[in-house]
Design a protein around this motif. Structure first.
Motif, PDB file in Angstrom:
ATOM      1  N   THR A 149      42.109  40.214  35.238  1.00  0.00           N
ATOM      2  CA  THR A 149      41.567  39.949  36.573  1.00  0.00           C
ATOM      3  C   THR A 149      40.509  38.845  36.494  1.00  0.00           C
ATOM      4  O   THR A 149      40.491  37.924  37.317  1.00  0.00           O
ATOM      5  N   THR A 164      40.153  36.456  34.164  1.00  0.00           N
ATOM      6  CA  THR A 164      40.732  35.140  33.867  1.00  0.00           C
ATOM      7  C   THR A 164      41.500  34.599  35.069  1.00  0.00           C
ATOM      8  O   THR A 164      41.488  33.393  35.310  1.00  0.00           O
ATOM      9  N   ASN A 165      42.143  35.466  35.835  1.00  0.00           N
ATOM     10  CA  ASN A 165      42.824  35.002  37.055  1.00  0.00           C
ATOM     11  C   ASN A 165      41.816  34.443  38.051  1.00  0.00           C
ATOM     12  O   ASN A 165      42.080  33.433  38.713  1.00  0.00           O
ATOM     13  N   GLN A 166      40.662  35.101  38.171  1.00  0.00           N
ATOM     14  CA  GLN A 166      39.608  34.587  39.052  1.00  0.00           C
ATOM     15  C   GLN A 166      39.125  33.223  38.573  1.00  0.00           C
ATOM     16  O   GLN A 166      38.924  32.301  39.374  1.00  0.00           O
ATOM     17  N   TRP A 172      42.143  26.570  28.203  1.00  0.00           N
ATOM     18  CA  TRP A 172      43.002  27.746  28.236  1.00  0.00           C
ATOM     19  C   TRP A 172      43.826  27.913  26.966  1.00  0.00           C
ATOM     20  O   TRP A 172      44.316  29.011  26.683  1.00  0.00           O
ATOM     21  N   ARG A 213      40.791  31.015  36.860  1.00  0.00           N
ATOM     22  CA  ARG A 213      41.840  30.028  37.132  1.00  0.00           C
ATOM     23  C   ARG A 213      41.812  29.597  38.602  1.00  0.00           C
ATOM     24  O   ARG A 213      41.902  28.411  38.909  1.00  0.00           O
ATOM     25  N   ARG A 214      41.681  30.580  39.512  1.00  0.00           N
ATOM     26  CA  ARG A 214      41.639  30.249  40.935  1.00  0.00           C
ATOM     27  C   ARG A 214      40.417  29.412  41.289  1.00  0.00           C
ATOM     28  O   ARG A 214      40.471  28.571  42.182  1.00  0.00           O
ATOM     29  N   MET A 215      39.304  29.650  40.591  1.00  0.00           N
ATOM     30  CA  MET A 215      38.078  28.890  40.861  1.00  0.00           C
ATOM     31  C   MET A 215      38.135  27.486  40.262  1.00  0.00           C
ATOM     32  O   MET A 215      37.332  26.638  40.593  1.00  0.00           O
ATOM     33  N   GLY A 216      39.078  27.270  39.347  1.00  0.00           N
ATOM     34  CA  GLY A 216      39.182  25.956  38.707  1.00  0.00           C
ATOM     35  C   GLY A 216      38.182  25.762  37.586  1.00  0.00           C
ATOM     36  O   GLY A 216      37.748  24.641  37.321  1.00  0.00           O
TER      37      GLY A 216
END
Length: 189
Positions: free
Chosen positions: A74, A76-78, A88, A80-83
């Protein structure tokens, strides 16, 4: 919100140092094993009317590990979405068995280099979990209470006619050189 705030600060610092020409690498390595995850898992079990003791240590630890990996994904997904400007290709889960031995060594090295410090902290102890808990998991509330003070003579010696000893005072064979013997003592409870 906590992760978003922390990630934003780390991202800003990483980008700033990159723009200054510093050799900068932000390695994404979320770890959510331990106290916070244990509390989340215990609360889930509580809703099912089950305790960690009902599961047994092996099954409970497996459940905590599963929750930990889920929470790390969760995070790492956040990111990624934040840029977030992490590399990675270096992503790893820090509680993976192969990385565990390096964690203490890394913290000791960073401490010796003066990059992190170890301070004295109060921890919140959960008498039900029998473990320290994160400040984020503590619900603080003020409560009126009492401070009991008991005044008693502290300068008596063992074998005095009243039969009292002086555990809070001086040892019979160790008189203090500064003359701070006898008098009265307060015990707070």
């Amino acid at each position: 919100m906590g992760h978003a705030f922390n990630q934003t600060i780390m991202d800003s610092l990483t980008r700033y140092h990159r723009m200054r020409g510093d050799n900068t690498l932000w390695v994404p390595a979320p770890t959510h094993a331990g106290i916070a995850t244990q509390i989340v898992v215990e609360r889930q079990l509580e809703q099912q009317k089950v305790s960690r003791h009902d599961l047994g240590r092996k099954n409970f630890v497996a459940k905590v590990w599963s929750g930990s990996r889920r929470r790390a994904r969760t995070i790492t997904n956040q990111m990624r979405r934040m840029g977030a400007s992490v590399d990675w290709s270096h992503e790893y889960f820090t509680m993976t068995r192969s990385f565990r031995p390096s964690s203490p060594k890394t913290f000791v090295t960073l401490h010796e280099q003066g990059l992190i410090y170890r301070g004295k902290r109060l921890v919140s102890w959960d008498p039900i979990l029998k473990s320290a808990v994160s400040d984020l998991e503590v619900e603080s509330e003020e409560e009126d209470g009492f401070l009991w003070m008991i005044r008693y003579p502290a300068g008596r010696r063992l074998g005095q006619p009243d039969g009292r000893d002086d555990a809070a005072g001086d040892h019979a064979r160790r008189r203090r050189a500064d003359g701070a013997s006898g008098g009265r003592a307060l015990t707070a409870r």
